[in-house]
Design a protein around this motif. Structure first.
Motif, PDB file in Angstrom:
ATOM      1  N   SER A 321       5.355  14.089   6.689  1.00 54.44           N
ATOM      2  CA  SER A 321       6.313  13.059   6.262  1.00 54.44           C
ATOM      3  C   SER A 321       5.837  11.665   6.655  1.00 54.44           C
ATOM      4  O   SER A 321       5.953  10.705   5.864  1.00 54.44           O
ATOM      5  CB  SER A 321       7.684  13.339   6.902  1.00 54.44           C
ATOM      6  OG  SER A 321       8.162  14.577   6.503  1.00 54.44           O
ATOM      7  N   GLN A 324       2.983  10.518   4.354  1.00 55.83           N
ATOM      8  CA  GLN A 324       3.479  10.068   3.050  1.00 55.83           C
ATOM      9  C   GLN A 324       4.103   8.678   3.153  1.00 55.83           C
ATOM     10  O   GLN A 324       3.981   7.850   2.255  1.00 55.83           O
ATOM     11  CB  GLN A 324       4.524  11.085   2.522  1.00 55.83           C
ATOM     12  CG  GLN A 324       3.926  12.435   2.166  1.00 55.83           C
ATOM     13  CD  GLN A 324       4.994  13.437   1.749  1.00 55.83           C
ATOM     14  OE1 GLN A 324       6.170  13.102   1.751  1.00 55.83           O
ATOM     15  NE2 GLN A 324       4.550  14.643   1.403  1.00 55.83           N
ATOM     16  N   TYR A 325       4.761   8.397   4.253  1.00 58.94           N
ATOM     17  CA  TYR A 325       5.405   7.092   4.428  1.00 58.94           C
ATOM     18  C   TYR A 325       4.360   5.964   4.542  1.00 58.94           C
ATOM     19  O   TYR A 325       4.528   4.903   3.946  1.00 58.94           O
ATOM     20  CB  TYR A 325       6.295   7.148   5.698  1.00 58.94           C
ATOM     21  CG  TYR A 325       7.005   5.862   5.994  1.00 58.94           C
ATOM     22  CD1 TYR A 325       8.208   5.542   5.355  1.00 58.94           C
ATOM     23  CD2 TYR A 325       6.470   4.930   6.898  1.00 58.94           C
ATOM     24  CE1 TYR A 325       8.853   4.356   5.630  1.00 58.94           C
ATOM     25  CE2 TYR A 325       7.118   3.742   7.164  1.00 58.94           C
ATOM     26  CZ  TYR A 325       8.325   3.463   6.525  1.00 58.94           C
ATOM     27  OH  TYR A 325       8.977   2.283   6.787  1.00 58.94           O
ATOM     28  N   ARG A 327       1.238   6.039   3.446  1.00 60.55           N
ATOM     29  CA  ARG A 327       0.460   5.901   2.210  1.00 60.55           C
ATOM     30  C   ARG A 327       1.252   5.168   1.118  1.00 60.55           C
ATOM     31  O   ARG A 327       0.651   4.610   0.212  1.00 60.55           O
ATOM     32  CB  ARG A 327       0.032   7.280   1.710  1.00 60.55           C
ATOM     33  CG  ARG A 327      -1.032   7.918   2.598  1.00 60.55           C
ATOM     34  CD  ARG A 327      -1.484   9.246   1.984  1.00 60.55           C
ATOM     35  NE  ARG A 327      -2.450   9.901   2.848  1.00 60.55           N
ATOM     36  CZ  ARG A 327      -3.765   9.651   2.849  1.00 60.55           C
ATOM     37  NH1 ARG A 327      -4.279   8.725   2.033  1.00 60.55           N
ATOM     38  NH2 ARG A 327      -4.589  10.296   3.676  1.00 60.55           N
ATOM     39  N   ALA A 328       2.537   5.182   1.178  1.00 60.38           N
ATOM     40  CA  ALA A 328       3.322   4.551   0.116  1.00 60.38           C
ATOM     41  C   ALA A 328       3.112   3.042   0.146  1.00 60.38           C
ATOM     42  O   ALA A 328       3.170   2.421   1.198  1.00 60.38           O
ATOM     43  CB  ALA A 328       4.811   4.885   0.303  1.00 60.38           C
ATOM     44  N   ALA A 329       2.783   2.418  -1.014  1.00 57.81           N
ATOM     45  CA  ALA A 329       2.470   0.991  -1.112  1.00 57.81           C
ATOM     46  C   ALA A 329       3.679   0.131  -0.756  1.00 57.81           C
ATOM     47  O   ALA A 329       3.525  -0.983  -0.225  1.00 57.81           O
ATOM     48  CB  ALA A 329       1.994   0.666  -2.539  1.00 57.81           C
ATOM     49  N   GLU A 330       4.881   0.598  -1.100  1.00 57.18           N
ATOM     50  CA  GLU A 330       6.061  -0.213  -0.814  1.00 57.18           C
ATOM     51  C   GLU A 330       6.359  -0.298   0.670  1.00 57.18           C
ATOM     52  O   GLU A 330       7.188  -1.114   1.084  1.00 57.18           O
ATOM     53  CB  GLU A 330       7.295   0.363  -1.556  1.00 57.18           C
ATOM     54  CG  GLU A 330       7.707   1.760  -1.108  1.00 57.18           C
ATOM     55  CD  GLU A 330       6.941   2.848  -1.850  1.00 57.18           C
ATOM     56  OE1 GLU A 330       7.311   4.039  -1.734  1.00 57.18           O
ATOM     57  OE2 GLU A 330       5.974   2.506  -2.578  1.00 57.18           O
ATOM     58  N   ASN A 331       5.694   0.546   1.514  1.00 56.65           N
ATOM     59  CA  ASN A 331       5.965   0.521   2.958  1.00 56.65           C
ATOM     60  C   ASN A 331       4.873  -0.192   3.752  1.00 56.65           C
ATOM     61  O   ASN A 331       4.872  -0.130   4.979  1.00 56.65           O
ATOM     62  CB  ASN A 331       6.096   1.964   3.490  1.00 56.65           C
ATOM     63  CG  ASN A 331       7.285   2.679   2.880  1.00 56.65           C
ATOM     64  OD1 ASN A 331       8.287   2.034   2.573  1.00 56.65           O
ATOM     65  ND2 ASN A 331       7.168   3.990   2.700  1.00 56.65           N
ATOM     66  N   ASP A 332       3.884  -0.879   3.051  1.00 51.12           N
ATOM     67  CA  ASP A 332       2.776  -1.481   3.792  1.00 51.12           C
ATOM     68  C   ASP A 332       3.220  -2.696   4.584  1.00 51.12           C
ATOM     69  O   ASP A 332       2.506  -3.164   5.467  1.00 51.12           O
ATOM     70  CB  ASP A 332       1.629  -1.872   2.820  1.00 51.12           C
ATOM     71  CG  ASP A 332       2.088  -2.830   1.741  1.00 51.12           C
ATOM     72  OD1 ASP A 332       3.350  -3.048   1.680  1.00 51.12           O
ATOM     73  OD2 ASP A 332       1.283  -3.341   0.960  1.00 51.12           O
ATOM     74  N   ARG A 386      -3.714   0.603   9.566  1.00 48.94           N
ATOM     75  CA  ARG A 386      -3.131   1.631   8.712  1.00 48.94           C
ATOM     76  C   ARG A 386      -4.154   2.702   8.416  1.00 48.94           C
ATOM     77  O   ARG A 386      -3.842   3.890   8.392  1.00 48.94           O
ATOM     78  CB  ARG A 386      -2.596   1.005   7.428  1.00 48.94           C
ATOM     79  CG  ARG A 386      -1.793   1.988   6.573  1.00 48.94           C
ATOM     80  CD  ARG A 386      -1.278   1.346   5.286  1.00 48.94           C
ATOM     81  NE  ARG A 386      -0.407   0.209   5.585  1.00 48.94           N
ATOM     82  CZ  ARG A 386      -0.743  -1.029   5.371  1.00 48.94           C
ATOM     83  NH1 ARG A 386      -1.928  -1.324   4.840  1.00 48.94           N
ATOM     84  NH2 ARG A 386       0.070  -2.018   5.661  1.00 48.94           N
TER      85      ARG A 386
END
Length: 779
Positions: A321, A324-325, A327-332, A386
């Motif tokens: 989990s 996945q968080y 890697r998500a672009a909206e969470n950078d 990251r």
């Protein structure tokens, strides 16, 4: 005191009627008291036997001492109430048991001069039924001693002689008769035998069972009996049988329960022994010491392995989990959630550094733009960290996956070991379960058996006796005072009822009320009964009847007050009512007052005046009407009084009514009105012929005579019609032949009156009670 009025039969009138027949009442009263005395002399007295019991009733607090132990055991729940016990005491079964115990179907009597008297107790013999046919009808036997050792028994099928203590076979059953120590007080005794069913029903009707009130749990019992000792014995036996039956019912339930438990214990013991033997054989065959301990260790190991495997799988899910968080672009541009941080020191340090840079970048953006070199430098640092986080998470994920594989292998090994446990373990568990069930059932049955045995030994009756059966000292029947009073009352009621109904149902006139209630014609006078002769109004007569004619004379003067020459016609409904008697005496009493009076015998069909006065009747009105006699020869002295003259009827004509219609009749009356003050016309009965209506045109007043005890009430309708249609002038009624009322003198409605003069030749020294007369309104 109530006076008799004109309204008819009143209490005073009825009392007077009764007093006239006082001897009749006295005779019946004496007879009634005599019959009551004879009834009391020979009536069998009845006694009331009473008893009282207390019933266990939880709702009303009627607990019996010693019941608490049984309530704690709670083995039997035989709840009862007072109402139920009342019905049991009334039951036929219980009474039948008493009848059989005491042989109440057999009664003993001694024959007296008037009646048979029942004997009980001190009998010179004892009779016992060894066998009894209950379908018998009521039958009687007579037993008498024969010498010292024998007796004679007589019945409907003959007689036989037997010795005492012999067994006799009778149609009703087998009986044994023995001699007792009591002597024969009577020459013979009567033995009456009834069926058990009939006797039971009779005693059920005599038994009274009731609850005093709804707040108590006591029951009152009463029994009507002719012999107190017998009644007490019956009631006591009934109570003992009731209490014994109550205990027997409880013992019967306890015995049934114990027998059932014993049978079940035998079966359960056999089954339990078989199960324990199977367990022993199973362990020996599989060399098992403690199967449960071994199985427990395997199960615990398997549980630990599964627990560790579950923890590894949870860590793997957290890492996946978090990866996945990141890697998500909206969470950078966001910080990494601290709740998802994996407990790894290196990774934790990278996360903290990454989050700090994110927070610092946000503070710079508050005063700078995204193209600021400081912000761009921080973005490059965040991208590098990251990447390090993703690399670290990848390494951590591989380590966790290796641990999971290892834990799965360990869990599989333990599961394989459990599967290697012999399948017979499950059989052992089934056998053990059966053993536990059988053992629990065995212990339960043993416990209940002991409780039942204890309950049986302590069983008590549902009730206890408070008062034993005891008879009242005095009989409740017959009630001596009430019976004598009833005889006296009946002695009065029978003649009183007869007299009252005689008066009530009489069709003839019995009193003045009968007249006033049936006709509107006023009553002018009442004439009493005259037993002394035809002519009662002589110059020296002071009799009550003569005084009543004087009252009639006075009342008639009021009726004819406005007329100088007065003509009065006298008629009635039928013959025999006394109109001739009234006419003659009225003429005489008017003549004694100084008036010139002529008495006309105008009943041309059945004339009687001339014959009773002893006068010649060869010439009279009938000969005058046809012209054979003139008026000078028609009027003759009457011999009653010097002022009273008489015109006879003459020979009886074939056409009386036509003669009355002739002109000579009118001439005759015109002549008489000139010569006389009063004309008294004795006419034929108006209820039979019309002669009186023809003569009415010559009259100034009309007197309608009715006779006490002779005139029918229905015949008064004639006077009513005459009065309503005015066919007769100034119509009034005279009641004739009124009988003497006790204590009243003559007449209805007269009261006691006043003291009056005595006749010189009649009953000197006796006070006559005459009556006052209220004068009616005449027309």
């Amino acid at each position: 005191m109530v006076q008799k009025t004109d309204s008819g039969i009143t209490p005073r009138y009825i009392l007077d009627s009764f007093m006239r027949h006082w001897y009749f009442f006295l005779l019946f009263m004496m007879a009634g008291v005599l019959v009551a005395w004879l009834y009391l002399r020979y009536a069998t007295p009845g006694y009331k036997v009473r008893a009282k019991i207390l019933v266990k009733d939880d709702q009303k607090g009627g607990n019996i001492p010693g019941q608490e132990i049984l309530q704690q055991l709670e083995v039997f729940s035989n709840k009862s109430s007072v109402d139920n016990e009342v019905e049991i005491l009334k039951s036929r079964t219980l009474m039948q048991k008493v009848v059989q115990n005491l042989q109440l179907n057999t009664s003993y009597f001694a024959e007296g001069r008037i009646k048979e008297s029942e004997q009980y107790g001190n009998l010179p013999f004892a009779l016992q039924w060894l066998a009894l046919n209950d379908t018998i009808n009521k039958v009687s036997y007579t037993i008498a001693p024969v010498g010292v050792d024998k007796f004679q028994l007589s019945g409907p099928r003959g007689s036989r002689t037997a010795s005492w203590k012999d067994t006799l076979h009778l149609p009703e059953g087998v009986v044994k008769i023995d001699r007792t120590a009591f002597p024969f007080a009577h020459a013979s005794y009567i033995i009456k035998v009834s069926s058990i069913d009939e006797t039971t029903g009779n005693y059920q009707q005599l038994l009274d069972v009731r609850i005093p009130n709804k707040q108590v749990s006591t029951i009152d019992l009463g029994l009507d009996t002719k012999i107190p000792e017998k009644g007490e014995k019956i009631l006591n036996n009934l109570l003992n049988s009731y209490l014994q039956a109550s205990v027997e019912d409880k013992n019967r339930i306890a015995d049934s329960t114990i027998a059932f438990i014993d049978n079940r214990l035998i079966i359960v013991t056999q089954e339990l022994s078989g199960v324990e033997k199977n367990i022993q054989q199973f362990k020996q065959a599989n060399e098992l010491a403690d199967i449960q301990a071994q199985s427990k260790l395997l199960v615990e190991g398997t549980g630990d392995a599964h627990k560790q495997l579950l923890e590894q799988q949870v860590q793997l899910n957290v890492v996946q989990s978090l990866e996945q968080y990141i890697r998500a672009a909206e969470n950078d541009k966001r910080v990494v959630p601290s709740s998802l941080i994996v407990q790894d020191p290196t990774f934790v340090g990278l996360v903290q550094r990454y989050n700090n840079l994110q927070l610092e970048r946000e503070r710079l953006l508050m005063s700078n733009t995204a193209s600021n070199p400081l912000v761009v430098n921080m973005d490059q640092q965040l991208a590098g960290i990251r990447g390090d986080l993703l690399s670290n998470l990848s390494s951590l994920k591989k380590g966790i996956e290796v641990g999971i594989s290892e834990q799965e292998r360990n869990a599989s090994a333990l599961s394989q070991k459990i599967r290697q446990v012999p399948a017979k373990e499950r059989i052992f568990l089934d056998i053990s379960r059966q053993q536990a069930i059988k053992q629990e059932l065995y212990l339960f049955l043993l416990k209940k058996r002991e409780e039942s045995a204890i309950s049986k030994t302590s069983n008590m009756a549902i009730a206890r006796i408070i008062d034993d059966a005891k008879s009242d000292a005095l009989p409740f029947k017959p009630k001596r005072f009430l019976i004598l009073l009833l005889g006296l009352v009946l002695g009065i009621a029978f003649p009183a009822g007869y007299q009252y109904m005689k008066e009530l149902l009489s069709r003839r006139i019995r009193n003045k009320g009968d007249v006033t209630n049936n006709t509107p014609v006023p009553v002018l006078a009442e004439i009493g009964h005259n037993p002394s002769g035809y002519l009662v109004t002589r110059s020296n007569s002071r009799s009550p009847v003569a005084e009543q004619f004087r009252a009639l004379r006075t009342n008639l003067q009021f009726v004819l007050a406005d007329i100088t020459q007065k003509s009065v016609i006298i008629t009635s409904s039928m013959g025999g009512e006394g109109k001739t008697f009234v006419s003659t005496n009225l003429a005489a009493i008017l003549a004694m007052s100084g008036k010139k009076v002529v008495l006309m015998e105008m009943d041309l069909r059945k004339p009687k005046i001339a014959e009773r006065l002893g006068l010649d009747n060869h010439e009279g009105f009938s000969t005058y009407a046809i012209g054979k006699t003139d008026i000078r020869n028609l009027i003759n002295p009457s011999g009653i009084h010097e002022n009273c003259w008489f015109i006879s009827s003459g020979p009886i004509p074939p056409n009386p009514t036509e003669l009355l219609l002739q002109a000579r009749t009118q001439e005759l009356f015109r002549e008489l009105n000139e010569r006389f003050d009063y004309i008294i016309i004795d006419s034929a009965p108006i209820g039979l012929v019309t002669d009186a209506q023809v003569l009415a045109r010559h009259a100034d007043a009309s007197l309608y005579v009715v006779r006490h005890g002779v005139t029918m009430k229905q015949q008064l309708q004639i006077s009513k019609d005459l009065y309503m249609q005015r066919k007769l002038p100034r119509l009034n009624i005279i009641i004739n032949d009124v009988t003497t009322q006790s204590g009243h003198g003559y007449g209805y409605g007269y009261g006691y009156g006043y003291g009056y003069g005595m006749e010189a030749d009649e009953k000197r020294g006796l006070l006559r009670k005459l009556t006052k007369w209220a004068v009616p309104n005449g027309k």
